[in-house]
Design an enzyme around this catalytic site. Structure first.
Site, mmCIF file in Angstrom:
data_model
loop_
_atom_site.group_PDB
_atom_site.id
_atom_site.type_symbol
_atom_site.label_atom_id
_atom_site.label_comp_id
_atom_site.label_asym_id
_atom_site.label_seq_id
_atom_site.Cartn_x
_atom_site.Cartn_y
_atom_site.Cartn_z
ATOM 1 N N TYR A 11 70.091 58.022 6.089
ATOM 2 C CA TYR A 11 70.076 58.421 4.677
ATOM 3 C C TYR A 11 71.084 59.565 4.472
ATOM 4 O O TYR A 11 71.111 60.518 5.262
ATOM 5 C CB TYR A 11 68.650 58.858 4.312
ATOM 6 C CG TYR A 11 68.550 59.574 2.997
ATOM 7 C CD1 TYR A 11 68.939 58.954 1.825
ATOM 8 C CD2 TYR A 11 68.081 60.887 2.930
ATOM 9 C CE1 TYR A 11 68.864 59.618 0.609
ATOM 10 C CE2 TYR A 11 67.994 61.552 1.726
ATOM 11 C CZ TYR A 11 68.395 60.915 0.570
ATOM 12 O OH TYR A 11 68.331 61.568 -0.624
ATOM 13 N N ASP A 66 62.918 58.187 11.800
ATOM 14 C CA ASP A 66 62.630 58.114 10.363
ATOM 15 C C ASP A 66 62.117 56.700 10.097
ATOM 16 O O ASP A 66 62.874 55.726 10.175
ATOM 17 C CB ASP A 66 63.907 58.419 9.565
ATOM 18 C CG ASP A 66 63.650 58.447 8.056
ATOM 19 O OD1 ASP A 66 62.718 57.755 7.600
ATOM 20 O OD2 ASP A 66 64.396 59.131 7.334
ATOM 21 N N LYS A 116 58.556 57.002 -0.840
ATOM 22 C CA LYS A 116 58.913 55.581 -0.815
ATOM 23 C C LYS A 116 57.654 54.709 -0.644
ATOM 24 O O LYS A 116 56.739 54.811 -1.432
ATOM 25 C CB LYS A 116 59.958 55.363 0.280
ATOM 26 C CG LYS A 116 61.088 56.398 0.268
ATOM 27 C CD LYS A 116 61.860 56.347 -1.034
ATOM 28 C CE LYS A 116 63.095 57.169 -1.137
ATOM 29 N NZ LYS A 116 63.221 58.540 -1.027
ATOM 30 N N ARG A 167 48.382 77.602 1.037
ATOM 31 C CA ARG A 167 49.591 77.181 1.774
ATOM 32 C C ARG A 167 49.203 76.802 3.203
ATOM 33 O O ARG A 167 49.748 75.881 3.781
ATOM 34 C CB ARG A 167 50.652 78.303 1.773
ATOM 35 C CG ARG A 167 51.799 78.017 2.718
ATOM 36 C CD ARG A 167 53.064 78.835 2.482
ATOM 37 N NE ARG A 167 52.861 80.180 2.019
ATOM 38 C CZ ARG A 167 52.488 81.227 2.781
ATOM 39 N NH1 ARG A 167 52.272 81.069 4.073
ATOM 40 N NH2 ARG A 167 52.318 82.424 2.253
#
Ligand SMILES: Cc1ncc(COP(=O)(O)O)c(C=O)c1O
Length: 379
Positions: free
Chosen positions: A99, A171, A196, A46
């Site tokens: 978004y 973003d 994306k 992690r």
């Protein structure tokens, strides 16, 4: 190095053990230590994973930041940024047609921790300026916005926000660093849904944040490990592989996007088209200044839900589906899909009407895409 060279090589040395040219997928949860406190810099996956760290270094170079951190999704990256920048009693400003999931996170979760949000049309700089308060700690903008492709002047927003201790987050999912680099325009942090264009093949969900300031980078690394929403080694590897072809894919998305926008603009039966590459788009001049391409996202208004539904059910090559930025063309209905979580009256005010259709133009032969749209209009 040039962008295309960095896309392929930055952060990606051949594997020291075997010389493998692609970074291996280090599918391990932990690392053997030689003794107490004696190890190779890797303790637990992690915290450190070489595949994820290669992607993070690569993205830091491409976005011109000091460091990047990869997360399990774009939303996980944005969540980590709210942990970095906001605490009880703070205020934040957000572009109004971001978004839908970003709005949902801020409105339905972060707000309940005592953070106030103001949503503004960030293309309108005086609205940003008016919304600033003494306790504003984050201005979050998406440019171009999803789905209406409104353009915000990143440099000017940074000038407003930086008069006080306030970070600007951009973003950059729609443009990717190939077409727009917000940190070069003054932004403090860039966030992406790697789902994306960065990954580009519709086969992975992920997110990444890149930071300009060392102190923010150190704290976000702590948050990434403490909160734990890391990107898996396999997804990190997929995104790294996708990024190697980002420049040529973006050029192809841009060329096809432009051709389809022109095709739609020539039709008499479409009420409105939103594509910043068209000269009559209100953000066209600004887009030319701060972006080096216009990308493959287009929205257009068919005037009614019935007409949008009929059209969306008739297309064949363009697949009806959420998401964007993959090599294949995806078409969607924002009001019932990506932006369903935005209240109906807010959608109507912003122009996300029931007739609005969004298309993420892929890199197929553009003649085939146009023939598919033509057939759906004609049927
Ligand atoms: C512009 C933008 N930002 C962020 C996200 C969220 O990313 P993810 O779905 O990877 O959580 C999306 C998803 O559609 C998006 O379109």
């Amino acid at each position: 190095m040039g962008f295309k060279t960095d896309a392929i090589h930055a952060g990606q040395e051949p594997d020291p053990t075997t010389g493998a040219v692609t970074i291996p997928i280090y599918q391990t949860s932990t690392y053997v230590q030689e003794g107490l406190g004696k190890h190779k810099g890797f303790e637990y996956a992690r915290t450190q994973n070489p595949t994820r760290m290669a992607l993070e270094k690569n993205m830091a170079v491409l976005e011109r930041g000091v460091a990047g951190y990869a997360f399990a999704s774009g939303m996980a990256a944005t969540t980590a940024l709210t942990h970095l920048l906001l605490k009880q009693g703070d205020h934040a400003i957000c572009s109004e047609n971001v978004y839908g999931g970003t709005f949902r996170l801020f409105d339905k979760i972060v707000r309940h921790y005592g953070v106030e949000f103001t949503y503004v049309n960030s293309s309108n700089l005086s609205d940003v300026e008016k919304a600033m308060r003494r306790n504003t700690r984050m201005v979050f903008i998406e440019t171009p916005t999803n789905p209406l492709m409104a353009i915000t002047d990143v440099r000017a927003v940074c000038d407003i926000a930086h008069k006080q201790n306030c970070r600007v987050v951009v973003d950059n999912t729609f443009m990717s660093p190939y077409f727009q680099r917000p940190i070069e325009l003054g932004a403090d942090i860039v966030v992406h849904s790697t789902t994306k264009y960065l990954n580009g093949h519709s086969d992975s969900v992920g997110g990444v944040a890149v930071l300009k300031r060392e102190e923010d980078a150190e704290r976000l690394q702590f948050i990434q490990n403490a909160a734990g929403a890391i990107l898996s080694p396999f997804d990190s590897w997929l995104v790294l592989r996708g990024i190697k072809t980002l420049p040529i894919r973006m050029q192809a998305h841009n060329a096809n996007g432009m051709a389809i926008a022109k095709y739609l603009a020539a039709r008499k039966d479409i009420e409105k088209i939103y594509y910043p590459g068209l000269p009559n788009h209100p953000g066209h001049e600004l887009a030319k200044k701060q972006m080096t391409g216009f990308g493959g996202m287009i929205a257009f208004d068919l005037g009614s839900l019935d007409r949008a539904r009929t059209f969306l059910e008739r297309v064949k090559l363009c697949s009806l589906g959420e998401s964007l930025g993959g090599v294949e063309t995806l078409i969607s209905h924002p009001a019932t899909m990506t932006h369903a979580s935005v209240p109906a009256e807010d959608r109507a005010r912003m122009g996300i009407t029931d007739g609005l259709v969004r298309i993420s133009v892929g890199i197929e032969d553009v003649e085939d895409l146009i023939a598919d749209l033509e057939a759906a209009f004609a049927a």
